[in-house]
Design an enzyme around this catalytic site. Sequence first.
Site, PDB file in Angstrom:
ATOM      1  N   LYS A 205     -30.058  37.408   4.704  1.00 26.03           N
ATOM      2  CA  LYS A 205     -30.982  36.296   4.941  1.00 26.03           C
ATOM      3  C   LYS A 205     -31.632  35.888   3.630  1.00 26.03           C
ATOM      4  O   LYS A 205     -32.294  36.690   2.979  1.00 26.03           O
ATOM      5  CB  LYS A 205     -32.054  36.709   5.956  1.00 26.03           C
ATOM      6  CG  LYS A 205     -33.105  35.629   6.238  1.00 26.03           C
ATOM      7  CD  LYS A 205     -34.122  36.137   7.258  1.00 26.03           C
ATOM      8  CE  LYS A 205     -35.204  35.117   7.550  1.00 26.03           C
ATOM      9  NZ  LYS A 205     -36.194  35.613   8.529  1.00 26.03           N
TER      10      LYS A 205
ATOM     11  N   VAL B 111     -24.098  31.986   9.446  1.00 27.92           N
ATOM     12  CA  VAL B 111     -24.249  32.286  10.878  1.00 27.92           C
ATOM     13  C   VAL B 111     -25.493  31.649  11.485  1.00 27.92           C
ATOM     14  O   VAL B 111     -25.619  31.562  12.701  1.00 27.92           O
ATOM     15  CB  VAL B 111     -24.275  33.811  11.158  1.00 27.92           C
ATOM     16  CG1 VAL B 111     -22.957  34.460  10.806  1.00 27.92           C
ATOM     17  CG2 VAL B 111     -25.416  34.495  10.416  1.00 27.92           C
ATOM     18  N   GLY B 112     -26.424  31.194  10.661  1.00 26.94           N
ATOM     19  CA  GLY B 112     -27.632  30.591  11.243  1.00 26.94           C
ATOM     20  C   GLY B 112     -28.540  30.013  10.185  1.00 26.94           C
ATOM     21  O   GLY B 112     -28.579  30.487   9.049  1.00 26.94           O
ATOM     22  N   MET B 113     -29.263  28.981  10.582  1.00 31.07           N
ATOM     23  CA  MET B 113     -30.208  28.334   9.673  1.00 31.07           C
ATOM     24  C   MET B 113     -31.545  28.241  10.374  1.00 31.07           C
ATOM     25  O   MET B 113     -31.626  27.743  11.504  1.00 31.07           O
ATOM     26  CB  MET B 113     -29.711  26.926   9.322  1.00 31.07           C
ATOM     27  CG  MET B 113     -30.553  26.210   8.299  1.00 31.07           C
ATOM     28  SD  MET B 113     -30.224  26.829   6.648  1.00 31.07           S
ATOM     29  CE  MET B 113     -31.165  25.685   5.654  1.00 31.07           C
ATOM     30  N   GLY B 114     -32.598  28.721   9.735  1.00 29.35           N
ATOM     31  CA  GLY B 114     -33.934  28.627  10.308  1.00 29.35           C
ATOM     32  C   GLY B 114     -34.830  27.805   9.415  1.00 29.35           C
ATOM     33  O   GLY B 114     -34.409  27.290   8.374  1.00 29.35           O
TER      34      GLY B 114
ATOM     35  N   GLY C  42     -35.191  30.053   6.179  1.00 30.68           N
ATOM     36  CA  GLY C  42     -34.108  30.740   5.503  1.00 30.68           C
ATOM     37  C   GLY C  42     -32.753  30.495   6.134  1.00 30.68           C
ATOM     38  O   GLY C  42     -32.642  30.018   7.265  1.00 30.68           O
ATOM     39  N   LEU C  43     -31.730  30.832   5.369  1.00 34.12           N
ATOM     40  CA  LEU C  43     -30.349  30.724   5.803  1.00 34.12           C
ATOM     41  C   LEU C  43     -29.794  32.136   5.944  1.00 34.12           C
ATOM     42  O   LEU C  43     -30.034  32.992   5.090  1.00 34.12           O
ATOM     43  CB  LEU C  43     -29.553  29.929   4.763  1.00 34.12           C
ATOM     44  CG  LEU C  43     -28.045  29.814   4.951  1.00 34.12           C
ATOM     45  CD1 LEU C  43     -27.717  29.026   6.218  1.00 34.12           C
ATOM     46  CD2 LEU C  43     -27.423  29.118   3.739  1.00 34.12           C
ATOM     47  N   VAL C  44     -29.049  32.378   7.019  1.00 31.60           N
ATOM     48  CA  VAL C  44     -28.478  33.704   7.267  1.00 31.60           C
ATOM     49  C   VAL C  44     -26.960  33.620   7.186  1.00 31.60           C
ATOM     50  O   VAL C  44     -26.350  32.731   7.789  1.00 31.60           O
ATOM     51  CB  VAL C  44     -28.895  34.255   8.647  1.00 31.60           C
ATOM     52  CG1 VAL C  44     -28.296  35.653   8.865  1.00 31.60           C
ATOM     53  CG2 VAL C  44     -30.410  34.310   8.772  1.00 31.60           C
TER      54      VAL C  44
ATOM     55  N   ASP D 108     -43.139  35.550  18.836  1.00 30.51           N
ATOM     56  CA  ASP D 108     -42.118  34.498  18.892  1.00 30.51           C
ATOM     57  C   ASP D 108     -40.859  35.006  19.580  1.00 30.51           C
ATOM     58  O   ASP D 108     -39.745  34.713  19.164  1.00 30.51           O
ATOM     59  CB  ASP D 108     -41.797  34.011  17.477  1.00 30.51           C
ATOM     60  CG  ASP D 108     -40.989  32.713  17.481  1.00 30.51           C
ATOM     61  OD1 ASP D 108     -41.161  31.908  18.417  1.00 30.51           O
ATOM     62  OD2 ASP D 108     -40.182  32.509  16.556  1.00 30.51           O
TER      63      ASP D 108
END
Length: 366
Positions: A49, A26-29, A32-34, A141
């Site tokens: 996460k 669902v998401g990459m930061g 980390g990867l979620v 943030d």
Amino acid sequence: MAEFVRAQIFGTTFEITSRYTDLQPVGMGAFGLVCSARDQLTGQPVAVKKIMKPFSTPVLSKRTYRELKLLKHLRHENIISLSDIFISPLEDIYFVTELLGTDLHRLLTSRPLEKQFIQYFLYQILRGLKYVHSAGVVHRDLKPSNILINENCDLKICDFGLARIQDPQMTGYVSTRYYRAPEIMLTWQKYDVEVDIWSAGCIFAEMLEGKPLFPGKDHVNQFSIITELLGTPPDDVIQTICSENTLRFVKSLPKRERQPLANKFKNADPEAVDLLERMLVFDPKKRIRAGEALAHEYLTPYHDPTDEPEAEEKFDWSFNDADLPVDTWKIMMYSEILDFHNIDQGNDAGQVLMEGGVAQAHQNYA
């Protein structure tokens, strides 16, 4: 005994307990990867996460420890809550939280928001900030992608990896540029909870207009755009600038008068504009606080002073100035995880974990 299963997600190995199935990215930061998953124990969808290489450097170890401590401490309806945490046999750390269907960034890019949704979302953001700030924490943030929303319009603030202690000497360059408070750009120090109010004001404006209020190309352009709307900073704000280069830059800008926000937000209610005026103030000391904003007329439909709690105790930041080696951060992290799972650190599980056999400890005592 917990078993670990492996899956490849975006070329990244996810190594999680068999309690969690149906992994979907669902998401990459940056850190980390979620993935979404289903919790076999509760039947509920969750977000998992993976913290990439948490023990690769002391800085990353400390950042992960800080996020874990904050997630354990902050318990509020408008803050994402931690439901599980574990360390895999490969020594990656996984945070498990509730899963919300979307985030404010996705909502804002899909359609304009109606007034009642703007009010309700802003109310929940400020309600969460009141609690966070009362705990002695600054998010730092805050941006639409860090504001999660479910199908019932319940809102939760997430991603406390950059959060810091309330500290008049706070330093660093952190939040996404569009939502960054001017005191961060101007001084790189001496900022506090007010930076989150500025960010919330920028998010509020974006909900009203459907586009970012201050879309700067870089921090110089960003500051210039802010002054076009809000005018030149007052002298007492300029006097707080510590950097000679920044001071020269600010003084080189043409003198500008603050523009009435009503001229820019022509379709917004007067109460909305008034609250926005109080949030987007150059001088952080004169910026409205979260508790005051909750009591503003614009949020009357939702304001309930008996249901806007503050933290029962301040967050313990005593670790934050520590300059420790990775192994020490690792032991501290294991200790926090044992505490989360209510495992006595003096028993066999604690001993195995402290000696580095974290996967085995988790398998035996999860």
